[in-house]
Each structure stands twice: as structure tokens, then as C-alpha cells.
Design a protein around this motif. Structure first.
Motif, PDB file in Angstrom:
ATOM      1  N   THR A 177      50.168 -11.375 -32.053  1.00  0.00           N
ATOM      2  CA  THR A 177      48.785 -11.718 -32.392  1.00  0.00           C
ATOM      3  C   THR A 177      47.946 -11.831 -31.127  1.00  0.00           C
ATOM      4  N   ALA A 178      48.502 -12.440 -30.081  1.00  0.00           N
ATOM      5  CA  ALA A 178      47.781 -12.592 -28.814  1.00  0.00           C
ATOM      6  C   ALA A 178      47.395 -11.232 -28.246  1.00  0.00           C
ATOM      7  N   ALA A 179      48.320 -10.279 -28.276  1.00  0.00           N
ATOM      8  CA  ALA A 179      48.038  -8.934 -27.746  1.00  0.00           C
ATOM      9  C   ALA A 179      46.962  -8.240 -28.576  1.00  0.00           C
ATOM     10  N   ALA A 180      47.044  -8.374 -29.904  1.00  0.00           N
ATOM     11  CA  ALA A 180      46.044  -7.747 -30.780  1.00  0.00           C
ATOM     12  C   ALA A 180      44.664  -8.367 -30.564  1.00  0.00           C
ATOM     13  N   ASP A 181      44.606  -9.686 -30.462  1.00  0.00           N
ATOM     14  CA  ASP A 181      43.324 -10.357 -30.245  1.00  0.00           C
ATOM     15  C   ASP A 181      42.762 -10.049 -28.860  1.00  0.00           C
ATOM     16  N   ALA A 182      43.632  -9.992 -27.860  1.00  0.00           N
ATOM     17  CA  ALA A 182      43.191  -9.662 -26.504  1.00  0.00           C
ATOM     18  C   ALA A 182      42.543  -8.283 -26.477  1.00  0.00           C
ATOM     19  N   CYS A 183      43.088  -7.357 -27.255  1.00  0.00           N
ATOM     20  CA  CYS A 183      42.552  -5.998 -27.321  1.00  0.00           C
ATOM     21  C   CYS A 183      41.120  -6.004 -27.862  1.00  0.00           C
ATOM     22  N   LYS A 184      40.845  -6.907 -28.781  1.00  0.00           N
ATOM     23  CA  LYS A 184      39.492  -7.013 -29.333  1.00  0.00           C
ATOM     24  C   LYS A 184      38.541  -7.686 -28.349  1.00  0.00           C
ATOM     25  N   ILE A 185      39.011  -8.731 -27.684  1.00  0.00           N
ATOM     26  CA  ILE A 185      38.171  -9.524 -26.783  1.00  0.00           C
ATOM     27  C   ILE A 185      37.876  -8.775 -25.476  1.00  0.00           C
ATOM     28  N   GLU A 186      38.849  -8.008 -24.978  1.00  0.00           N
ATOM     29  CA  GLU A 186      38.746  -7.395 -23.649  1.00  0.00           C
ATOM     30  C   GLU A 186      37.503  -6.533 -23.463  1.00  0.00           C
ATOM     31  N   HIS A 187      36.972  -5.997 -24.528  1.00  0.00           N
ATOM     32  CA  HIS A 187      35.810  -5.108 -24.431  1.00  0.00           C
ATOM     33  C   HIS A 187      34.483  -5.859 -24.404  1.00  0.00           C
ATOM     34  N   ASP A 188      34.480  -7.076 -24.931  1.00  0.00           N
ATOM     35  CA  ASP A 188      33.224  -7.783 -25.126  1.00  0.00           C
ATOM     36  C   ASP A 188      32.999  -8.980 -24.209  1.00  0.00           C
ATOM     37  N   ILE A 189      34.051  -9.484 -23.609  1.00  0.00           N
ATOM     38  CA  ILE A 189      33.923 -10.670 -22.770  1.00  0.00           C
ATOM     39  C   ILE A 189      33.115 -10.331 -21.511  1.00  0.00           C
ATOM     40  N   SER A 190      32.257 -11.252 -21.108  1.00  0.00           N
ATOM     41  CA  SER A 190      31.432 -11.014 -19.919  1.00  0.00           C
ATOM     42  C   SER A 190      32.285 -11.078 -18.659  1.00  0.00           C
ATOM     43  N   GLU A 191      31.762 -10.482 -17.599  1.00  0.00           N
ATOM     44  CA  GLU A 191      32.454 -10.529 -16.303  1.00  0.00           C
ATOM     45  C   GLU A 191      32.611 -11.982 -15.848  1.00  0.00           C
ATOM     46  N   GLN A 192      31.555 -12.782 -16.032  1.00  0.00           N
ATOM     47  CA  GLN A 192      31.578 -14.171 -15.597  1.00  0.00           C
ATOM     48  C   GLN A 192      32.650 -14.968 -16.341  1.00  0.00           C
ATOM     49  N   THR A 193      32.686 -14.850 -17.656  1.00  0.00           N
ATOM     50  CA  THR A 193      33.668 -15.595 -18.443  1.00  0.00           C
ATOM     51  C   THR A 193      35.081 -15.155 -18.095  1.00  0.00           C
ATOM     52  N   PHE A 194      35.283 -13.852 -17.947  1.00  0.00           N
ATOM     53  CA  PHE A 194      36.610 -13.359 -17.595  1.00  0.00           C
ATOM     54  C   PHE A 194      37.035 -13.891 -16.229  1.00  0.00           C
ATOM     55  N   ALA A 195      36.134 -13.866 -15.274  1.00  0.00           N
ATOM     56  CA  ALA A 195      36.452 -14.361 -13.926  1.00  0.00           C
ATOM     57  C   ALA A 195      36.845 -15.835 -13.965  1.00  0.00           C
ATOM     58  N   ARG A 196      36.131 -16.641 -14.760  1.00  0.00           N
ATOM     59  CA  ARG A 196      36.462 -18.072 -14.866  1.00  0.00           C
ATOM     60  C   ARG A 196      37.817 -18.269 -15.550  1.00  0.00           C
ATOM     61  N   LEU A 197      38.123 -17.500 -16.585  1.00  0.00           N
ATOM     62  CA  LEU A 197      39.439 -17.584 -17.239  1.00  0.00           C
ATOM     63  C   LEU A 197      40.551 -17.234 -16.253  1.00  0.00           C
ATOM     64  N   LYS A 198      40.329 -16.177 -15.508  1.00  0.00           N
ATOM     65  CA  LYS A 198      41.319 -15.722 -14.526  1.00  0.00           C
ATOM     66  C   LYS A 198      41.533 -16.791 -13.450  1.00  0.00           C
ATOM     67  N   GLU A 199      40.452 -17.372 -12.956  1.00  0.00           N
ATOM     68  CA  GLU A 199      40.560 -18.452 -11.966  1.00  0.00           C
ATOM     69  C   GLU A 199      41.337 -19.633 -12.540  1.00  0.00           C
ATOM     70  N   HIS A 200      41.034 -19.975 -13.782  1.00  0.00           N
ATOM     71  CA  HIS A 200      41.685 -21.115 -14.423  1.00  0.00           C
ATOM     72  C   HIS A 200      43.194 -20.912 -14.516  1.00  0.00           C
ATOM     73  N   ILE A 201      43.625 -19.744 -14.949  1.00  0.00           N
ATOM     74  CA  ILE A 201      45.079 -19.551 -15.086  1.00  0.00           C
ATOM     75  C   ILE A 201      45.764 -19.453 -13.723  1.00  0.00           C
ATOM     76  N   GLN A 202      45.024 -19.021 -12.700  1.00  0.00           N
ATOM     77  CA  GLN A 202      45.609 -18.994 -11.359  1.00  0.00           C
ATOM     78  C   GLN A 202      45.771 -20.408 -10.805  1.00  0.00           C
ATOM     79  N   LYS A 203      44.824 -21.287 -11.134  1.00  0.00           N
ATOM     80  CA  LYS A 203      44.887 -22.674 -10.677  1.00  0.00           C
ATOM     81  C   LYS A 203      45.902 -23.492 -11.482  1.00  0.00           C
ATOM     82  N   HIS A 204      46.157 -23.069 -12.701  1.00  0.00           N
ATOM     83  CA  HIS A 204      47.051 -23.791 -13.611  1.00  0.00           C
ATOM     84  C   HIS A 204      48.119 -22.848 -14.154  1.00  0.00           C
ATOM     85  N   PRO A 205      49.119 -22.515 -13.323  1.00  0.00           N
ATOM     86  CA  PRO A 205      50.144 -21.567 -13.766  1.00  0.00           C
ATOM     87  C   PRO A 205      50.925 -22.117 -14.962  1.00  0.00           C
ATOM     88  N   ALA A 206      51.455 -21.190 -15.742  1.00  0.00           N
ATOM     89  CA  ALA A 206      52.244 -21.582 -16.926  1.00  0.00           C
ATOM     90  C   ALA A 206      53.467 -22.357 -16.479  1.00  0.00           C
TER      91      ALA A 206
END
Length: 125
Positions: A94-123
Motif C-alpha cells: 500500500t505504501a508503494a502504491a500511495d507513494a506512486c500517487k503522491i510523488e507526482h503532486d507533492i511540492s518541492e518544499q514539502t518533499f525536501a522537509r520530509l526528506k530532511e525529517h527522515i534523515q534527522k530521525h532514522p528508522a
């Protein structure tokens, strides 16, 4: 020229197939995306005409620099978004399918903040 979502999907699949198997033909895209041959042929023609791909005389498809930039951007978004959704407890499919839908519409700013967040908070393992 602004590339459409379907074009981004094709470029992403070409990149993935190239990394997985070294060479890519239209039939590989047909099999990977489970689309009909004529649909893939039309899409490849449009991508070629707009400078995103090249096709050699043997039918092998390669990304141009322009095509690779789009493919890598979308594929990175797909991987990061899938990871974020899985961390939130969404099952992998489900995550992969939803990511495929979101990846086209998410703004550069929001994506950059998500990416920063996961880098600061590794799994946590």
C-alpha cells in the motif's frame, strides 16, 4: 515542455529496468507496467520526440540527460515517500502504491522537509 504524470512513470520504470537488467526494450516496459504494447509504443514515441529517451536500431531504450533527471527525481520521491509511509505503519504494498500517487503532486518544499525529517530521525531497527 511540462511532462505529464504518465510520462514520469514511464521514465521511472525505464530507470528501474536499466538498473535491474542493464538494457531496456519496449516489451520490458509492457511486462513491468502491465500495459498493452500499443500504449507503450505511443508513449515511447512521445518521450522520444520530446527528448527524454533515445532508441537504438535494435530497439534498446536509453534515457537522455533530460530523461534521467526526471526519472531520478521521481524515483527518489517514490523511495522516500514509501519509506515514510512504511514508518507510519502502512504495509509495504500500500505504501508503494500511495507513494506512486503522491510523488507526482507533492511540492518541492514539502518533499525536501520530509526528506530532511527522515534523515534527522532514522528508522529504528
Amino acid at each position: 515542455m511540462v511532462i505529464r504524470e504518465s510520462g514520469e512513470d514511464y521514465l521511472e520504470v525505464i530507470l528501474i529496468l536499466k538498473e535491474r537488467q542493464g538494457q531496456v526494450r519496449s516489451i520490458d516496459i509492457v511486462n513491468e507496467m502491465q500495459f498493452k504494447k500499443p500504449s507503450v509504443s505511443v508513449a515511447m514515441k512521445k518521450l522520444r520526440e520530446n527528448g527524454y529517451i533515445l532508441t537504438d536500431p535494435d530497439g534498446f531504450i536509453t534515457l537522455t540527460e533530460k530523461g534521467r533527471e526526471v526519472a531520478e527525481r521521481i524515483y527518489e520521491r517514490h523511495r522516500v515517500l514509501t519509506s515514510v509511509l512504511i514508518r507510519l505503519g502502512v504495509d509495504e504494498k500500500t505504501a508503494a502504491a500511495d507513494a506512486c500517487k503522491i510523488e507526482h503532486d507533492i511540492s518541492e518544499q514539502t518533499f525536501a522537509r520530509l526528506k530532511e525529517h527522515i534523515q534527522k530521525h532514522p528508522a529504528k531497527e
